[in-house]
Design a protein around this motif. Structure first.
Motif, short mmCIF file in Angstrom:
data_model
loop_
_atom_site.label_atom_id
_atom_site.label_comp_id
_atom_site.label_asym_id
_atom_site.label_seq_id
_atom_site.Cartn_x
_atom_site.Cartn_y
_atom_site.Cartn_z
N LEU A 68 -3.55 -56.65 39.71
CA LEU A 68 -2.54 -57.71 39.67
C LEU A 68 -2.86 -58.80 40.69
O LEU A 68 -2.75 -59.99 40.40
N GLY A 69 -3.26 -58.40 41.89
CA GLY A 69 -3.62 -59.38 42.90
C GLY A 69 -4.81 -60.23 42.49
O GLY A 69 -4.84 -61.44 42.73
N LEU A 70 -5.79 -59.60 41.85
CA LEU A 70 -6.96 -60.36 41.38
C LEU A 70 -6.57 -61.35 40.28
O LEU A 70 -7.05 -62.48 40.26
N VAL A 71 -5.68 -60.94 39.38
CA VAL A 71 -5.24 -61.84 38.31
C VAL A 71 -4.48 -63.03 38.88
O VAL A 71 -4.70 -64.18 38.48
N VAL A 72 -3.60 -62.78 39.86
CA VAL A 72 -2.85 -63.88 40.49
C VAL A 72 -3.81 -64.80 41.24
O VAL A 72 -3.68 -66.03 41.19
N GLY A 73 -4.79 -64.24 41.92
CA GLY A 73 -5.78 -65.05 42.64
C GLY A 73 -6.61 -65.90 41.70
O GLY A 73 -6.90 -67.07 41.98
N ILE A 74 -7.00 -65.35 40.55
CA ILE A 74 -7.75 -66.13 39.56
C ILE A 74 -6.87 -67.25 39.02
O ILE A 74 -7.35 -68.37 38.81
N GLY A 75 -5.59 -66.97 38.84
CA GLY A 75 -4.66 -68.03 38.40
C GLY A 75 -4.55 -69.14 39.43
O GLY A 75 -4.46 -70.32 39.08
N GLY A 76 -4.57 -68.79 40.71
CA GLY A 76 -4.54 -69.81 41.76
C GLY A 76 -5.79 -70.67 41.75
O GLY A 76 -5.73 -71.88 41.91
N GLY A 77 -6.93 -70.02 41.54
CA GLY A 77 -8.18 -70.78 41.44
C GLY A 77 -8.17 -71.71 40.24
O GLY A 77 -8.64 -72.86 40.32
#
Length: 96
Positions: A68-77
């Motif tokens: 979940l953290g990786l998905v949110v981080g990719i969304g931020g990028g």
């Protein structure tokens, strides 16, 4: 050679409207929001790395949170990329 009898008629659809330029405040807000969304991705990488180094594999308890953290981080990028890329301003027409 071209044959004038085989030419297709022009499209009946009107041309698309020109894109509206985005304001600088919206771009800044998108970049700041994207940076904030990168933080969960950074935490996911840190905690996932710590979990792997301790046990040799990602624990089943923490794996969904890391994902979940990786998905949110990719969304931020992606949000930062969209803010910087932005819409292009329409060309200035000089009809005078």
């Amino acid at each position: 050679m071209s044959n004038p009898d085989n030419q297709q008629p022009p499209s009946a659809l009107p041309p698309p409207p020109p894109p509206v330029p985005r304001s600088g405040c919206l771009t800044a807000f998108m970049v700041i929001s994207g940076i904030i969304l990168l933080l969960p991705g950074l935490c996911a990488v840190l905690f996932g790395g710590i979990s792997i180094s301790d046990t040799g594999r990602v624990d089943a308890d923490i794996a969904p949170l890391v994902f979940l953290g990786l998905v949110v981080g990719i969304g931020g990028g992606a949000l930062i990329w969209a803010a910087i890329r932005g819409r292009k301003a329409p060309p200035i027409r000089n009809d005078s």
